[in-house]
Design a protein around this motif. Structure first.
Motif, PDB file in Angstrom:
ATOM      1  N   TRP A 191      -4.223  -1.340   3.287  1.00 33.81           N
ATOM      2  CA  TRP A 191      -3.092  -0.848   2.506  1.00 33.81           C
ATOM      3  C   TRP A 191      -3.344   0.556   1.973  1.00 33.81           C
ATOM      4  N   GLU A 192      -4.593   0.895   1.711  1.00 29.28           N
ATOM      5  CA  GLU A 192      -4.907   2.206   1.155  1.00 29.28           C
ATOM      6  C   GLU A 192      -4.555   3.321   2.136  1.00 29.28           C
ATOM      7  N   ARG A 194      -2.153   2.692   4.661  1.00 30.40           N
ATOM      8  CA  ARG A 194      -0.726   2.456   4.913  1.00 30.40           C
ATOM      9  C   ARG A 194       0.159   3.176   3.889  1.00 30.40           C
ATOM     10  N   LYS A 195      -0.221   3.167   2.646  1.00 36.40           N
ATOM     11  CA  LYS A 195       0.631   3.742   1.601  1.00 36.40           C
ATOM     12  C   LYS A 195       0.633   5.266   1.616  1.00 36.40           C
ATOM     13  N   LYS A 196      -0.277   5.881   2.367  1.00 37.47           N
ATOM     14  CA  LYS A 196      -0.344   7.339   2.411  1.00 37.47           C
ATOM     15  C   LYS A 196       0.674   7.959   3.363  1.00 37.47           C
ATOM     16  N   GLY A 198       3.267   5.736   5.544  1.00 36.09           N
ATOM     17  CA  GLY A 198       4.288   4.908   6.140  1.00 36.09           C
ATOM     18  C   GLY A 198       3.812   4.121   7.343  1.00 36.09           C
ATOM     19  N   ARG A 229       1.668  -6.932   0.225  1.00 37.37           N
ATOM     20  CA  ARG A 229       2.190  -5.565   0.347  1.00 37.37           C
ATOM     21  C   ARG A 229       2.777  -5.278   1.726  1.00 37.37           C
TER      22      ARG A 229
END
Length: 255
Positions: A191-192, A194-196, A198, A229
């Motif tokens: 996730w770290e 992915r959130k940067k 998309g 998430r």
């Protein structure tokens, strides 16, 4: 080690690793030191093992309990399991979790097994996740400070772009390889990244990691997905692109 061209009823290194429930790295180390007998076959002098030699080797070893851990209950620490997963170099696995304790279960087991086998372990996660993992590792690994000081265990955060992150992996793994490290483990909290950027950019990152890291280095990787998430579609795609996951009991990849 002796030479032979007769491959009848011999196990290759992957089969022998599964037979003993250890890593291929351990087998190479034991054969190189002469502790375990193997045969060499073909022009590439690949290792082959007789079952009788493997059984004799196990009888000579002291009893060992693999450092593996099951899902902790609230307020507990990961606890030992009776069995473990034999991972092979080049493995690119997907794991799913739905709590911080679940992430710790997946990571602590993977990290400790890597350190035990002599691999350099690189964990890429947030500062908060890193601190959480360290609370468990300090209890389970008395030599943890030495591992950190020696660069055997590294923690980092994801770079801003997939390209920069791939470069980070290359720099760290090349540096360790130059110092003599022969195998690596990477645990990434997906996730770290992915959130940067998309979903599309994250998919490109996973593909680049598989091409430039998994296929070029003796590395075993777990990409851990927080199912709270990621969407259901993203989790499905993650399972599709981490096909190695289906070689192992799924309960070991779920936490």
């Amino acid at each position: 080690m002796t030479e032979t061209t007769d491959e009848t009823d011999l196990l290759d290194i992957a089969e022998a690793a599964r037979f003993l429930n250890v890593s291929e790295t351990s087998l190479r180390r034991w054969t190189n030191s002469g502790a375990l007998q193997c045969l060499r076959v073909g022009r590439r002098r690949e290792r082959r093992f007789r079952r009788a030699d493997l059984l004799a080797f196990t009888e000579q070893q002291p009893s060992r309990s693999p450092q593996t851990y099951a899902e902790p209950t609230s307020g507990s620490t990961p606890r030992p399991l009776d069995d473990s997963i034999t991972v092979t170099q080049g493995g690119h696995l997907c794991a799913l979790y739905d709590s911080e304790l679940g992430r710790a279960t997946l990571a602590v087991r993977f990290i400790l097994e890597g350190l035990q086998e002599g691999s350099m372990v690189y964990v890429v996660a947030s500062v908060r996740a890193t601190n959480h993992l360290l609370t468990y590792l300090k209890k389970k690994r008395p030599s943890l400070e030495r591992d950190l000081s020696a660069g055997k265990l590294l923690f980092g955060q994801y770079e801003k772009t997939p390209r920069a992150q791939i470069k980070d992996f290359e720099v760290r793994l090349n540096k360790a390889a130059a110092a003599g490290t022969q195998s690596f483990r990477v645990f990434g909290d997906a996730w770290e990244m992915r959130k940067k950027g998309g979903g599309q950019r994250f998919a490109e990152y996973e593909a680049a990691y598989d091409q430039f890291i998994v296929r070029r280095y003796p590395v075993v990787t777990i990409c851990a997905y927080d199912v709270r998430r990621f969407s259901g579609v993203e989790v499905l795609e993650a399972l599709k692109v981490h096909r190695d996951t289906f070689r192992y009991p799924l309960e070991r990849a779920l936490a």
